[in-house]
Design a protein around this motif. Structure first.
Motif, PDB file in Angstrom:
ATOM      1  N   ARG A   1       0.826  -1.208   0.000  1.00 48.50           N
ATOM      2  CA  ARG A   1       0.000   0.000   0.000  1.00 48.50           C
ATOM      3  C   ARG A   1       0.864   1.265   0.000  1.00 48.50           C
ATOM      4  NH1 ARG A   1      -2.565  -1.372   4.010  1.00 48.50           N
ATOM      5  NH2 ARG A   1      -1.508  -0.211   5.653  1.00 48.50           N
ATOM      6  N   GLU A   2       1.872   1.311   0.873  1.00 45.65           N
ATOM      7  CA  GLU A   2       2.689   2.516   0.996  1.00 45.65           C
ATOM      8  C   GLU A   2       3.634   2.693  -0.197  1.00 45.65           C
ATOM      9  OE1 GLU A   2       4.537   2.930   4.815  1.00 45.65           O
ATOM     10  OE2 GLU A   2       2.706   2.397   5.897  1.00 45.65           O
ATOM     11  N   THR A   3       4.132   1.592  -0.746  1.00 45.56           N
ATOM     12  CA  THR A   3       5.030   1.694  -1.898  1.00 45.56           C
ATOM     13  C   THR A   3       4.263   2.124  -3.144  1.00 45.56           C
ATOM     14  OG1 THR A   3       6.431  -0.039  -0.950  1.00 45.56           O
ATOM     15  CG2 THR A   3       6.732   0.449  -3.282  1.00 45.56           C
ATOM     16  N   ALA A   4       3.071   1.584  -3.321  1.00 50.56           N
ATOM     17  CA  ALA A   4       2.244   2.001  -4.460  1.00 50.56           C
ATOM     18  C   ALA A   4       1.864   3.478  -4.342  1.00 50.56           C
ATOM     19  CB  ALA A   4       0.999   1.132  -4.540  1.00 50.56           C
ATOM     20  N   ALA A   5       1.599   3.929  -3.120  1.00 51.43           N
ATOM     21  CA  ALA A   5       1.235   5.335  -2.914  1.00 51.43           C
ATOM     22  C   ALA A   5       2.375   6.273  -3.284  1.00 51.43           C
ATOM     23  CB  ALA A   5       0.818   5.559  -1.458  1.00 51.43           C
ATOM     24  N   ALA A   6       3.621   5.771  -3.213  1.00 53.84           N
ATOM     25  CA  ALA A   6       4.788   6.584  -3.584  1.00 53.84           C
ATOM     26  C   ALA A   6       4.995   6.643  -5.095  1.00 53.84           C
ATOM     27  CB  ALA A   6       6.047   6.025  -2.917  1.00 53.84           C
ATOM     28  N   GLY A   7       4.239   5.857  -5.855  1.00 49.26           N
ATOM     29  CA  GLY A   7       4.314   5.933  -7.308  1.00 49.26           C
ATOM     30  C   GLY A   7       4.972   4.757  -7.995  1.00 49.26           C
ATOM     31  N   VAL A   8       5.273   3.682  -7.250  1.00 44.16           N
ATOM     32  CA  VAL A   8       5.910   2.505  -7.840  1.00 44.16           C
ATOM     33  C   VAL A   8       4.840   1.560  -8.380  1.00 44.16           C
ATOM     34  CG1 VAL A   8       7.418   0.522  -7.405  1.00 44.16           C
ATOM     35  CG2 VAL A   8       7.839   2.706  -6.235  1.00 44.16           C
ATOM     36  N   ASP A   9       5.031   1.066  -9.592  1.00 42.92           N
ATOM     37  CA  ASP A   9       4.113   0.100 -10.203  1.00 42.92           C
ATOM     38  C   ASP A   9       4.377  -1.280  -9.609  1.00 42.92           C
ATOM     39  OD1 ASP A   9       2.563  -1.543 -11.783  1.00 42.92           O
ATOM     40  OD2 ASP A   9       3.603  -1.091 -13.653  1.00 42.92           O
ATOM     41  N   LEU A  10       3.386  -1.839  -8.915  1.00 43.35           N
ATOM     42  CA  LEU A  10       3.523  -3.147  -8.265  1.00 43.35           C
ATOM     43  C   LEU A  10       2.588  -4.187  -8.867  1.00 43.35           C
ATOM     44  CD1 LEU A  10       3.706  -1.997  -4.523  1.00 43.35           C
ATOM     45  CD2 LEU A  10       5.593  -2.667  -6.008  1.00 43.35           C
ATOM     46  N   ARG A  11       2.133  -3.959 -10.080  1.00 46.31           N
ATOM     47  CA  ARG A  11       1.163  -4.883 -10.679  1.00 46.31           C
ATOM     48  C   ARG A  11       1.715  -6.280 -10.889  1.00 46.31           C
ATOM     49  NH1 ARG A  11      -0.541  -1.845 -15.948  1.00 46.31           N
ATOM     50  NH2 ARG A  11       1.654  -1.254 -15.823  1.00 46.31           N
ATOM     51  N   HIS A  12       3.035  -6.414 -10.966  1.00 41.23           N
ATOM     52  CA  HIS A  12       3.639  -7.718 -11.253  1.00 41.23           C
ATOM     53  C   HIS A  12       4.231  -8.370 -10.005  1.00 41.23           C
ATOM     54  CE1 HIS A  12       3.318  -6.931 -15.612  1.00 41.23           C
ATOM     55  NE2 HIS A  12       3.556  -5.682 -15.260  1.00 41.23           N
ATOM     56  N   LEU A  13       3.979  -7.791  -8.835  1.00 40.90           N
ATOM     57  CA  LEU A  13       4.504  -8.308  -7.575  1.00 40.90           C
ATOM     58  C   LEU A  13       3.877  -9.662  -7.238  1.00 40.90           C
ATOM     59  CD1 LEU A  13       6.300  -7.081  -5.144  1.00 40.90           C
ATOM     60  CD2 LEU A  13       4.093  -6.741  -4.034  1.00 40.90           C
ATOM     61  N   LEU A  14       4.687 -10.580  -6.701  1.00 41.25           N
ATOM     62  CA  LEU A  14       4.175 -11.849  -6.206  1.00 41.25           C
ATOM     63  C   LEU A  14       3.707 -11.679  -4.767  1.00 41.25           C
ATOM     64  CD1 LEU A  14       6.915 -14.374  -7.433  1.00 41.25           C
ATOM     65  CD2 LEU A  14       4.594 -14.100  -8.353  1.00 41.25           C
ATOM     66  N   GLN A  15       2.448 -12.017  -4.482  1.00 45.61           N
ATOM     67  CA  GLN A  15       1.928 -12.048  -3.120  1.00 45.61           C
ATOM     68  C   GLN A  15       1.538 -13.490  -2.816  1.00 45.61           C
ATOM     69  OE1 GLN A  15      -0.827  -8.418  -3.691  1.00 45.61           O
ATOM     70  NE2 GLN A  15      -0.079  -8.199  -1.583  1.00 45.61           N
ATOM     71  N   LEU A  16       2.265 -14.105  -1.885  1.00 49.70           N
ATOM     72  CA  LEU A  16       2.244 -15.552  -1.698  1.00 49.70           C
ATOM     73  C   LEU A  16       1.625 -15.940  -0.360  1.00 49.70           C
ATOM     74  CD1 LEU A  16       5.897 -15.981  -2.958  1.00 49.70           C
ATOM     75  CD2 LEU A  16       3.831 -16.513  -4.255  1.00 49.70           C
ATOM     76  N   GLU A  17       0.603 -16.781  -0.420  1.00 44.08           N
ATOM     77  CA  GLU A  17      -0.094 -17.224   0.792  1.00 44.08           C
ATOM     78  C   GLU A  17       0.802 -18.049   1.705  1.00 44.08           C
ATOM     79  OE1 GLU A  17      -3.097 -16.551   1.816  1.00 44.08           O
ATOM     80  OE2 GLU A  17      -3.989 -15.563   0.059  1.00 44.08           O
ATOM     81  N   THR A  18       1.763 -18.747   1.124  1.00 45.49           N
ATOM     82  CA  THR A  18       2.567 -19.689   1.907  1.00 45.49           C
ATOM     83  C   THR A  18       3.863 -19.094   2.446  1.00 45.49           C
ATOM     84  OG1 THR A  18       3.629 -20.475  -0.128  1.00 45.49           O
ATOM     85  CG2 THR A  18       1.656 -21.647   0.614  1.00 45.49           C
ATOM     86  N   GLU A  19       4.112 -17.804   2.201  1.00 42.66           N
ATOM     87  CA  GLU A  19       5.375 -17.194   2.602  1.00 42.66           C
ATOM     88  C   GLU A  19       5.152 -16.040   3.582  1.00 42.66           C
ATOM     89  OE1 GLU A  19       8.252 -18.334   1.790  1.00 42.66           O
ATOM     90  OE2 GLU A  19       7.737 -19.718   0.158  1.00 42.66           O
TER      91      GLU A  19
END
Length: 312
Positions: free
Chosen positions: A73-91
């Protein structure tokens, strides 16, 4: 969003920073302050670039936990594109703990970054369209060595320049065998020594950096803290002093310097001028208590870089 100018592959994590209010005493409890902020070398570089008005995409991995959600949330608010970030349930989202003395200098640190092992070659291969469209690729040595090898080979074949931040003495070893595809390497003095088998001495920094240039790195920028930097290419070495700053703490200074240099290069500046932007960004960062100065801007960097660095 339009295609990114820079694609960053690297760490994103929670930074836990503790700073003593008095002299740091080992093997006992020290009174001081604690804070938690978004961090990670790759993430920090990406946020700094975004604050310098560079279109940037970050490829990284977090856990599907509250810490990861906050960082995203905070990194996206700073203007970084995070559309390709991996968000992993097991990690679990990565965590970096830094202990600082009362002057803001690092005493010790510990990094739990196992989630970044999921940044596999297969994941990077699925992002080839991003890499091909970029003007620069940046990675840090938090990612697996196989991923660094892939990016180095891609850069060599495609002509898209690759910058690598070694991160630490231990992780710098992941970079050593892949110099041939690296356009820009940004070690500190200890990391340079680890990569070259030399002593970490300022008086021999140009000679040590030349070892990496001879292995195929186009440009080595060795960061020297308050002494500035040494920029080494096949044409020789250039020493640039730092800009004056009242130090709040040093965490993130190297990341800001790398981002400032990349900003300059992407904007078509000569290497020495890009280095001055990096030094300006670093000075503005150490003056702030945050890992990335939330008030950093292109205008601030350009204003500071207009004056010559004063420290030798």
């Amino acid at each position: 969003m339009s295609q990114p100018e820079v694609v960053v592959v690297g760490g994103i994590n929670v930074d836990l920073k503790g700073q003593t209010s008095g002299r740091f005493e080992l093997r006992t409890s020290n009174p001081g302050t604690l804070q938690a902020t978004p961090g990670g070398v790759g993430r920090n570089i990406a946020e700094n670039l975004a604050r310098l008005d560079v279109a940037v995409t970050l490829l990284s991995a977090v856990g599907a936990d509250p810490e990861g959600e906050r960082i995203v949330r905070e990194t996206a608010a700073a203007g970084v594109d995070l559309r390709h970030l991996l968000q992993l349930e097991t990690e679990r989202t990565g965590t970096y703990i830094a202990l600082l003395d009362r002057d803001g200098e690092l005493v010790a640190a510990l990094a739990d970054m196992a989630v970044l092992d999921r940044l596999s070659v297969e994941y990077l291969q699925s992002k080839l369209a991003l890499f091909r469209a970029a003007r620069y690729i940046v990675c840090d040595a938090n990612i697996p060595e196989a991923a660094i090898a892939f990016l180095s080979a891609f850069s060599r074949m495609s002509g898209v320049p690759l910058a690598v931040e070694p991160v630490s003495v231990v992780k710098a070893q992941r970079v050593a065998a892949h110099c041939g595809g690296i356009s820009l390497l940004t070690p500190n003095l200890d990391e340079l020594a680890a990569l070259t088998g030399t002593e970490p001495e300022r008086r021999t920094v140009a000679r040590s950096a030349q070892v990496l240039v001879d292995r195929g790195v186009a440009t080595v920028i060795t960061t020297l803290g308050e002494a500035g930097l040494c920029c080494t290419t096949q044409a020789g070495s250039l020493l640039l002093g730092s800009y004056p700053a009242t130090v709040a703490e040093v965490t993130g200074a190297g990341d800001a310097l790398t981002a400032g240099v990349i900003y300059g290069l992407v904007r078509g500046m000569e290497l020495a001028e890009a280095c001055r932007r990096g030094l300006a960004a670093a000075a503005l960062t150490v003056a702030a208590p945050e890992t990335v100065n939330p008030r950093l801007s292109r205008a601030q960097v350009e204003a500071l870089a207009a004056a010559p660095p004063v420290r030798p």
